[in-house]
Design a protein around this motif. Structure first.
Motif, short mmCIF file in Angstrom:
data_model
loop_
_atom_site.label_atom_id
_atom_site.label_comp_id
_atom_site.label_asym_id
_atom_site.label_seq_id
_atom_site.Cartn_x
_atom_site.Cartn_y
_atom_site.Cartn_z
N GLU A 102 0.88 -1.17 0.00
CA GLU A 102 0.00 0.00 0.00
C GLU A 102 0.92 1.23 0.00
O GLU A 102 2.14 1.09 0.14
CB GLU A 102 -0.87 0.01 1.26
CG GLU A 102 -1.74 -1.23 1.44
CD GLU A 102 -2.82 -1.35 0.36
OE1 GLU A 102 -3.20 -0.32 -0.22
OE2 GLU A 102 -3.27 -2.48 0.10
N ALA A 103 0.31 2.41 -0.11
CA ALA A 103 1.11 3.64 -0.19
C ALA A 103 2.10 3.76 0.98
O ALA A 103 3.24 4.20 0.81
CB ALA A 103 0.20 4.85 -0.26
N ASP A 104 1.68 3.32 2.18
CA ASP A 104 2.55 3.45 3.37
C ASP A 104 3.80 2.57 3.29
O ASP A 104 4.72 2.72 4.10
CB ASP A 104 1.81 2.96 4.63
CG ASP A 104 0.71 3.89 5.02
OD1 ASP A 104 0.60 4.95 4.39
OD2 ASP A 104 -0.04 3.53 5.95
N ASN A 105 3.78 1.63 2.36
CA ASN A 105 4.94 0.74 2.21
C ASN A 105 6.00 1.31 1.25
O ASN A 105 7.01 0.66 0.99
CB ASN A 105 4.52 -0.64 1.68
CG ASN A 105 3.56 -1.35 2.60
OD1 ASN A 105 2.40 -1.53 2.29
ND2 ASN A 105 4.05 -1.74 3.76
N ILE A 106 5.72 2.49 0.69
CA ILE A 106 6.59 3.04 -0.36
C ILE A 106 7.37 4.24 0.17
O ILE A 106 6.81 5.10 0.86
CB ILE A 106 5.73 3.52 -1.57
CG1 ILE A 106 4.82 2.41 -2.09
CG2 ILE A 106 6.61 4.14 -2.66
CD1 ILE A 106 5.51 1.27 -2.78
N VAL A 107 8.65 4.31 -0.19
CA VAL A 107 9.45 5.52 0.09
C VAL A 107 10.12 5.95 -1.21
O VAL A 107 10.82 5.14 -1.85
CB VAL A 107 10.56 5.27 1.14
CG1 VAL A 107 11.28 6.57 1.47
CG2 VAL A 107 9.99 4.66 2.40
N GLU A 111 7.61 -8.21 5.16
CA GLU A 111 7.97 -7.87 6.54
C GLU A 111 9.47 -7.80 6.78
O GLU A 111 9.92 -7.14 7.70
CB GLU A 111 7.37 -8.91 7.51
CG GLU A 111 5.87 -8.91 7.52
CD GLU A 111 5.29 -7.51 7.70
OE1 GLU A 111 5.70 -6.83 8.67
OE2 GLU A 111 4.46 -7.09 6.87
N GLN A 112 10.25 -8.52 5.99
CA GLN A 112 11.68 -8.54 6.31
C GLN A 112 12.60 -8.24 5.12
O GLN A 112 13.78 -8.56 5.16
CB GLN A 112 12.08 -9.85 7.01
CG GLN A 112 11.86 -11.12 6.24
CD GLN A 112 12.11 -12.34 7.13
OE1 GLN A 112 11.17 -12.91 7.66
NE2 GLN A 112 13.36 -12.74 7.31
N CYS A 113 12.02 -7.61 4.08
CA CYS A 113 12.84 -7.22 2.92
C CYS A 113 12.67 -5.74 2.65
O CYS A 113 11.67 -5.13 3.01
CB CYS A 113 12.37 -7.95 1.66
SG CYS A 113 12.53 -9.72 1.72
N VAL A 114 13.66 -5.20 1.96
CA VAL A 114 13.51 -3.89 1.32
C VAL A 114 13.78 -4.12 -0.16
O VAL A 114 14.87 -4.60 -0.52
CB VAL A 114 14.53 -2.87 1.88
CG1 VAL A 114 14.46 -1.56 1.10
CG2 VAL A 114 14.29 -2.62 3.36
N ARG A 162 5.60 -1.25 6.90
CA ARG A 162 5.34 0.14 7.32
C ARG A 162 6.42 0.66 8.27
O ARG A 162 6.90 1.78 8.11
CB ARG A 162 4.00 0.21 8.04
CG ARG A 162 2.95 0.63 7.09
CD ARG A 162 1.58 0.54 7.61
NE ARG A 162 0.83 0.14 6.43
CZ ARG A 162 -0.41 -0.19 6.41
NH1 ARG A 162 -1.10 -0.19 7.51
NH2 ARG A 162 -0.99 -0.53 5.30
N ASP A 163 6.80 -0.17 9.24
CA ASP A 163 7.80 0.29 10.22
C ASP A 163 9.13 0.59 9.55
O ASP A 163 9.80 1.58 9.85
CB ASP A 163 8.02 -0.78 11.30
CG ASP A 163 6.83 -0.84 12.24
OD1 ASP A 163 5.96 0.06 12.14
OD2 ASP A 163 6.78 -1.79 13.05
N VAL A 164 9.52 -0.32 8.65
CA VAL A 164 10.82 -0.12 7.99
C VAL A 164 10.72 1.09 7.05
O VAL A 164 11.65 1.92 6.98
CB VAL A 164 11.25 -1.41 7.24
CG1 VAL A 164 12.50 -1.16 6.42
CG2 VAL A 164 11.48 -2.53 8.24
N ALA A 165 9.58 1.22 6.34
CA ALA A 165 9.41 2.38 5.46
C ALA A 165 9.47 3.68 6.28
O ALA A 165 10.07 4.67 5.85
CB ALA A 165 8.09 2.28 4.70
N ASP A 166 8.88 3.67 7.48
CA ASP A 166 8.96 4.86 8.35
C ASP A 166 10.40 5.18 8.70
O ASP A 166 10.82 6.33 8.67
CB ASP A 166 8.25 4.57 9.69
CG ASP A 166 6.79 4.94 9.61
OD1 ASP A 166 6.36 5.45 8.55
OD2 ASP A 166 6.09 4.72 10.63
#
Ligand code: PLP
Length: 421
Positions: A91-96, A229-232, A255-259
């Motif tokens: 979702e959008a929150d997963n994107i940077v 959950e555990q990749c970028v 989401r946490d990693v994207a933040d």
């Protein structure tokens, strides 16, 4: 006392493609005709909606700071794109948003690595992985990719790293792979996911060549259960939309990693220019057909170059699977001529002829396991690729010129023959 650079700054290694690019440009400025196959750039124009979207954004004065993780339109368009094309549940929150894909190597390392952490890197590798790992005081652990295994990541190698390293924390995975053109199969990805799932191990899934897969379609590790959950994952507009100079890419993560990565953007870049994000949003929404047509042209170029190289004695490249690079094994030629593979590349650029040259890279520019190979990109018109192919046997036959060049550059004499088994 004179000012001292840090140990890191003094040891920093860079992407050799840019160094060879500099040599090629200065030879061209002095009148030499150089076919430039050293840099992984597209010879095509940025796609039409990207250009129009960028102009419209400038006219609309979208020329101020914007949120660090990206503007909402861009994040939504990027999430829809990876869901639609690669089945990644984002979702959008997963994107940077970021300026290209490369910067996310650094942010991934900052997100997960403490000093001493072990990071599995398949070799040959994209050259900036190692400086970014070392920037954190972490420890690259190299594992060779093999031509005999079609340059696919070895599952047993990952298993061994996880079992035997004193502190395994991360894996750099790049499929489709630069420089070799290798592709991890769906089965490989499923096995990798099974190995890392639920462990405190993060994977950087570098996917700039996601539209340059010549058999089947691109698969992302992030479409495997639990992997978001555990990749970028890192994507870029540089290759698919011929936008390397705009500098635009994005990361996909939980989401946490994207933040956390958004905070890294905040503390380094502030944000990615909104004008560029709007150009990219337009490309994602409207340019898939143009992109795919350009990708087919790339595939034809790779086929042309591979077939031509395989007709040269001592060169052997795998059938093209992906990317716009060809990575022939040239160890028999290097052994016969007594030159390293990067020496061979530079000789064909500088020494083989006064008026004509080819710029390419030795495989060792991508790590020790690349020695004995050349990397040639297809970033020139087909006619120029044919000229390059005609020139290589001529260059190899000029032993006197090679000897004279090696006398000037003895560091490129081959001391020990390469293995050819
Ligand atoms: C494997 C790999 N990762 C990252 C990049 C960097 O791409 P960008 O121009 O988007 O920063 C490249 C570019 O050639 C690449 O080949």
């Amino acid at each position: 006392m004179s000012i001292q650079l840090s140990r890191f700054a003094r040891s920093l290694t860079v992407e050799t493609a840019f160094t060879v690019l500099g040599i090629a440009k200065s030879l061209k400025a002095r009148g030499k005709d150089v076919v430039e196959l050293e840099i992984g750039d597209s010879p095509f124009d940025s796609t039409a909606s990207a250009r129009a979207g960028g102009v419209a954004a400038i006219e609309d004065n979208q020329s101020h700071y914007c949120p660090s993780p990206g503007i909402p339109e861009f994040r939504e368009a990027a999430a829809a794109f990876v869901r639609r094309e690669f089945d990644v549940p984002a979702e959008a929150d997963n994107i940077v948003a970021g300026p290209g894909a490369k910067v996310f190597e650094q942010f991934f390392c900052e997100a997960f690595l403490n000093p001493g952490a072990g990071v599995l890197v398949f070799s040959p590798y994209f050259p900036t992985y190692v400086p970014n790992i070392e920037r954190r005081g972490a420890r690259p652990v190299f594992v060779p990719l093999r031509q005999s295994n079609e340059f696919r990541p070895g599952i047993a190698d990952i298993e061994r790293f996880l079992a035997e390293d004193e502190s395994p924390r991360a894996i750099f995975l790049n499929s489709p792979h630069n420089p070799t053109g290798g592709v991890a199969t769906e089965e490989d990805l499923a096995q990798i996911a099974d190995l890392v799932r639920g462990r405190d191990v993060a994977v950087f899934s570098d996917e700039p060549y996601c539209h340059m897969v010549w058999e089947g379609t691109h698969r992302s590790l992030l479409s495997q259960p639990g992997m978001l959950e555990q990749c970028v994952a890192a994507y870029t507009f540089s290759k698919s939309y011929s936008m390397s100079g705009w500098r635009l890419g994005f990361a996909v993560a939980s989401r946490d990693v994207a933040d956390a990565i958004g905070k890294m953007v905040n503390t380094t870049l502030s944000c990615t220019p909104p004008i560029v994000q709007l150009a990219g949003t337009a490309a994602l929404k409207h340019d898939a057909a143009e992109r795919d047509r350009v990708m087919r042209e790339f595939r034809d170029k790779v086929v042309l170059l591979t077939e031509g190289l395989n007709r040269i004695e001592g060169f052997s490249a795998l059938d093209p699977k992906a990317t716009f690079y060809v990575f022939p094994n040239v160890a028999p030629v290097c052994n016969r001529l007594g030159v390293t593979s990067h020496g061979l590349a530079l000789y064909m650029l500088e020494g083989a002829d006064e008026r004509f040259g080819i710029a390419s890279l030795g495989g060792e520019c991508f790590g020790a396991a690349g020695a004995g190979f050349l990397r040639l990109s297809c970033a020139e018109p087909n006619e120029r690729l044919r000229q390059a192919l005609d020139f290589i046997p001529v260059a190899l036959s000029r032993r006197d010129r090679l000897e004279a060049w090696l006398d000037e550059k003895p560091q490129y004499r081959l001391r020990e023959p390469y293995r050819t088994d």
